[in-house]
Design a protein around this motif. Sequence first.
Motif, PDB file in Angstrom:
ATOM      1  N   LEU A 149       3.625   3.532 -29.653  1.00 19.62           N
ATOM      2  CA  LEU A 149       3.571   4.534 -28.981  1.00 19.62           C
ATOM      3  C   LEU A 149       4.984   5.545 -28.617  1.00 19.62           C
ATOM      4  O   LEU A 149       5.730   4.771 -28.118  1.00 19.62           O
ATOM      5  N   ILE A 150       4.786   6.734 -28.890  1.00 18.91           N
ATOM      6  CA  ILE A 150       6.027   7.502 -28.518  1.00 18.91           C
ATOM      7  C   ILE A 150       5.655   8.677 -27.582  1.00 18.91           C
ATOM      8  O   ILE A 150       4.390   9.414 -27.925  1.00 18.91           O
ATOM      9  N   ALA A 151       6.210   8.781 -26.435  1.00 16.52           N
ATOM     10  CA  ALA A 151       5.859   9.861 -25.474  1.00 16.52           C
ATOM     11  C   ALA A 151       6.726  10.927 -25.294  1.00 16.52           C
ATOM     12  O   ALA A 151       7.949  10.789 -25.357  1.00 16.52           O
ATOM     13  N   ILE A 152       5.943  12.119 -25.014  1.00 15.88           N
ATOM     14  CA  ILE A 152       6.854  13.377 -24.704  1.00 15.88           C
ATOM     15  C   ILE A 152       6.327  13.792 -23.371  1.00 15.88           C
ATOM     16  O   ILE A 152       5.210  13.957 -23.226  1.00 15.88           O
ATOM     17  N   THR A 153       7.174  13.884 -22.435  1.00 14.55           N
ATOM     18  CA  THR A 153       6.775  13.988 -21.057  1.00 14.55           C
ATOM     19  C   THR A 153       7.117  15.285 -20.622  1.00 14.55           C
ATOM     20  O   THR A 153       6.813  15.815 -19.370  1.00 14.55           O
ATOM     21  N   ASN A 154       8.111  15.945 -21.156  1.00 11.20           N
ATOM     22  CA  ASN A 154       8.383  17.509 -20.691  1.00 11.20           C
ATOM     23  C   ASN A 154       8.719  18.135 -22.128  1.00 11.20           C
ATOM     24  O   ASN A 154       9.816  18.038 -23.104  1.00 11.20           O
ATOM     25  N   PHE A 155       7.897  19.249 -22.353  1.00 12.12           N
ATOM     26  CA  PHE A 155       7.969  20.147 -23.564  1.00 12.12           C
ATOM     27  C   PHE A 155       9.282  21.056 -23.485  1.00 12.12           C
ATOM     28  O   PHE A 155       9.867  21.571 -24.405  1.00 12.12           O
ATOM     29  N   ASP A 156       9.828  21.259 -22.383  1.00  9.86           N
ATOM     30  CA  ASP A 156      11.065  22.238 -22.190  1.00  9.86           C
ATOM     31  C   ASP A 156      12.252  21.492 -22.603  1.00  9.86           C
ATOM     32  O   ASP A 156      13.115  22.050 -23.209  1.00  9.86           O
ATOM     33  N   ALA A 157      12.080  20.009 -22.583  1.00 10.95           N
ATOM     34  CA  ALA A 157      13.271  19.340 -22.867  1.00 10.95           C
ATOM     35  C   ALA A 157      12.709  17.955 -23.684  1.00 10.95           C
ATOM     36  O   ALA A 157      12.362  16.955 -23.041  1.00 10.95           O
ATOM     37  N   PRO A 158      12.217  18.155 -24.927  1.00  9.13           N
ATOM     38  CA  PRO A 158      11.267  17.295 -25.528  1.00  9.13           C
ATOM     39  C   PRO A 158      12.300  15.979 -26.069  1.00  9.13           C
ATOM     40  O   PRO A 158      12.792  16.014 -27.042  1.00  9.13           O
ATOM     41  N   LEU A 159      12.404  15.013 -25.164  1.00  9.89           N
ATOM     42  CA  LEU A 159      13.012  13.869 -25.500  1.00  9.89           C
ATOM     43  C   LEU A 159      12.025  12.661 -25.832  1.00  9.89           C
ATOM     44  O   LEU A 159      11.437  12.213 -25.029  1.00  9.89           O
ATOM     45  N   PRO A 160      11.850  11.895 -27.171  1.00  9.75           N
ATOM     46  CA  PRO A 160      10.843  10.997 -27.176  1.00  9.75           C
ATOM     47  C   PRO A 160      11.374   9.865 -26.496  1.00  9.75           C
ATOM     48  O   PRO A 160      12.614   9.135 -26.506  1.00  9.75           O
ATOM     49  N   LEU A 161      10.008   8.991 -26.052  1.00  9.84           N
ATOM     50  CA  LEU A 161      10.296   7.980 -25.106  1.00  9.84           C
ATOM     51  C   LEU A 161       9.403   7.047 -25.828  1.00  9.84           C
ATOM     52  O   LEU A 161       8.232   7.203 -25.811  1.00  9.84           O
ATOM     53  N   PHE A 162      10.100   5.778 -26.157  1.00 13.98           N
ATOM     54  CA  PHE A 162       9.135   4.675 -26.601  1.00 13.98           C
ATOM     55  C   PHE A 162       8.486   3.953 -25.375  1.00 13.98           C
ATOM     56  O   PHE A 162       9.294   3.525 -24.551  1.00 13.98           O
ATOM     57  N   LEU A 163       7.078   3.842 -25.704  1.00 11.83           N
ATOM     58  CA  LEU A 163       6.492   2.738 -24.607  1.00 11.83           C
ATOM     59  C   LEU A 163       6.435   1.417 -25.080  1.00 11.83           C
ATOM     60  O   LEU A 163       6.946   1.234 -26.143  1.00 11.83           O
ATOM     61  N   ALA A 164       6.170   0.623 -24.054  1.00  7.86           N
ATOM     62  CA  ALA A 164       6.112  -0.719 -24.567  1.00  7.86           C
ATOM     63  C   ALA A 164       5.335  -1.156 -25.676  1.00  7.86           C
ATOM     64  O   ALA A 164       4.263  -0.326 -25.975  1.00  7.86           O
TER      65      ALA A 164
END
Length: 820
Positions: A149-164
């Motif tokens: 699972l890969i999350a993007i939580t801010n479209f102004d600064a789209p930094l991919p974040l891996f979930l567990a």
Amino acid sequence: MSPPTADWIQLHDRFYRKQEIYTMLWKQVDLSKYMLAAAPFGGPLALVRDDRKVLLLQKQQPIKPSIYLYTSSGKLMETIQWDKGHIVGMGWTETEQLLCVLEDGTVRMYNILGEYTQFSLGKEAKDNRVIDVQFWGTGLVALTGSFQLIAITNFDAPLPLFLADPGISEPPHSWTVIPPKFTLSRHVEVLIAHNSTILVVDATEARDERLQQGPFSKMSISPDGKYLALFTADGKLWVVSTDFQKNLSEFATRSQVAPQQLVWCGTDSVVLYWDKIVLMVGPYGDWIKYTYDDAIFLIPEIDGVRVISMDKCEFLQKVPDATENIFKIGSTAPAAMLYDALDHFEKKSPKADENIRSIRLELSDAVEACIEAAGHEISHQYQRSLLKAASFGKSFLEIHNADSFVEMCKVLRVLNAVRYYEIGIPMTYTQFQRLSPEALIDRLISRHQYLLAIRICEYLKMRTDRILIHWACSKIKKSNDDEDTICRMVVEKLANKPGLSYSEIAMTAHKAGQSKLATMLLDYEPRAGDQVPLLMSMQEDELALVKAIESGDTDLVYHVILHLKRKLQLGEFFRIINNKPLACNLLESYCKQQDPELLKDFYYQDDRTVDRANLTLMESFRQKDSTERINKIKAALRIYQDDKEHTFEVKAIEDSVKLLQTQVQLEKDYSQPFSGLSISSTVYKLITINQSNRATKVRGDFKMPDKRFWWIKLRALVEIRDWDGVATLAKSKKSPIGYEPFVEECVKAMQFREAAKYILKCDAHLRAGLFLKIEAYQEAGEQAFLQKDLDTLREIRDKCPNAVIQGQIDGYISQLASSR
């Protein structure tokens, strides 16, 4: 006019209604052939041909797919020619930007006019492909082929974040996300239906809820994030709290086939859609069934569900409480009585007065209820009748605040304007309250509905700056006129808006390659803080410095100067600075603190010899090593020697070098620190360490005047308590400073006996006072008598503690008094 309850259907103890908002403007759009995404709050629809379905190629049908953007009324807003690969999912941000996620992890973000930016979900998404994606207003979560699972939580600064790692090895039966604003951790949580249970995954862990009711083929989160609707493999609709602690309801649908859509209608009921069938299930197991001939699409809203079909846009919602109390058959609520009273009044029936009298105590509440009910109505006729009832009731109240009535009239006028089919934003009163007028204006701006946006802003007394700025930017992007014409057009349009910022407009012109236009527009920018950075980004460096200086903001001038220093060659930098006095002064001030070498270069290129010499001299004072200090002073000396008008400075520096060299030698000879002392301090220190001969030599080398030398030597000898040395000094020759300093210095050292030795060498008129200072009262009296100083005798008489001496002084006073 049909009664308002005509489209009401009762579900347990509550009523629901499905109202037609629009007849769709599009022609024969078969929704079953498209992948569709809709923005909330009455937002637009995005349709793209679903390439997972085999379709017959129609005549004049393009081979390459297109994304079609429609309003809720079916008006085509934009067609985006699709030139990329397979779209895995589409969604909308809370600012109405369309997100298209591709298999390779590329995410394109389109505005309503088809302009886009893009970013990537990273290497994992690219290598293992994206197989599914879920969206919420400010982010998304993508599921890859390796089930990560890969999350993007801010479209102004789209930094991919891996979930567990969820720890699954096959695609989930279904999955959804809980937006961060609804979780305790304030981070996104993912719910995955795996086998018979649900896994809750966040950034740190994957937690098994250990359920047995699965597998779950569909799931949906309620708009407030509190509840989760699940559809089980055996055809049950199961509603639980999102923390899985409460089992709220179960409903058997008798369908083994999972619905195509499972959405919430507000937070009260759940709506399921199968081919041609819509089933709404209430919290107590009651249900309502609707049938459709063609494919439809359900769009969940915070207070209902938009239903999009080939020929209609409808809104399904729970009837608001205020509306139900007024229009429910047989209602005796005060608001219903007030509404009925208006009807009787218009028919000239005395029943109107009877109704008003019966609700006299609750009349104010009835008025407010009618106002609120008017807000929830889409029909103009019912809006008017409800507001008329509120106005009628208000006339019977002696005191009533009409603010809510006026405010509702304004809101309804705005809502009716944006609901108009040409605009196509079917926003409800509840949605308007949640969204805010500012956000609604932003949506109109993005659609280029500038005139309506301006009229709404003026009506609601809001500023129109951002509308005009957006219009100007759009005009610059699309206009084919020359730069002078565009500038004149923009300035004329914005002339009556004092304080409006031109910086964003100028930046748009610059990005469009119209640098001249950008510079022209910046001349109208009232805030230098916005004007100057843009000029710098446009490479208009000298103009940026001029504007910064004109602003009078020293911080802004410093900002430009330091930018120019980093960017330009030294010669070019100095050329720009030179003819600007304020910039030169600020550069000098900065360099004196931070960069002396740059200041030296500045003085050199400007031929400022004296300033350069002074700077070198100042540097010498900061040198701790004596040799380095001497070298710096000599360098300054050479610069001064080039200018014949500074002979005094040359002589002073030569003496300074000579003194420093002498002090270096003294430090070697006596192991005492001398560097940095003045000539006087050097002589003083030599005497205090019993090196009087060396002190005399230094005095001679630097031609110290006798008076200064005697003062220094006297104080140094008193400092070391060398009373013999003091006596020797006094006897060596006639004192150039007199003998009163000898007395004063001894008195300061509390050596009265030593002081007495020198009093008689002082001038006669001073002796009495000096004897008095050392408390020699008898001698003081004698000297005062000899000088015939009656006032001093009386002073001595008052201070003397000895009676015998007092008698002598009294005798002196009598003699002087009688002689007068």
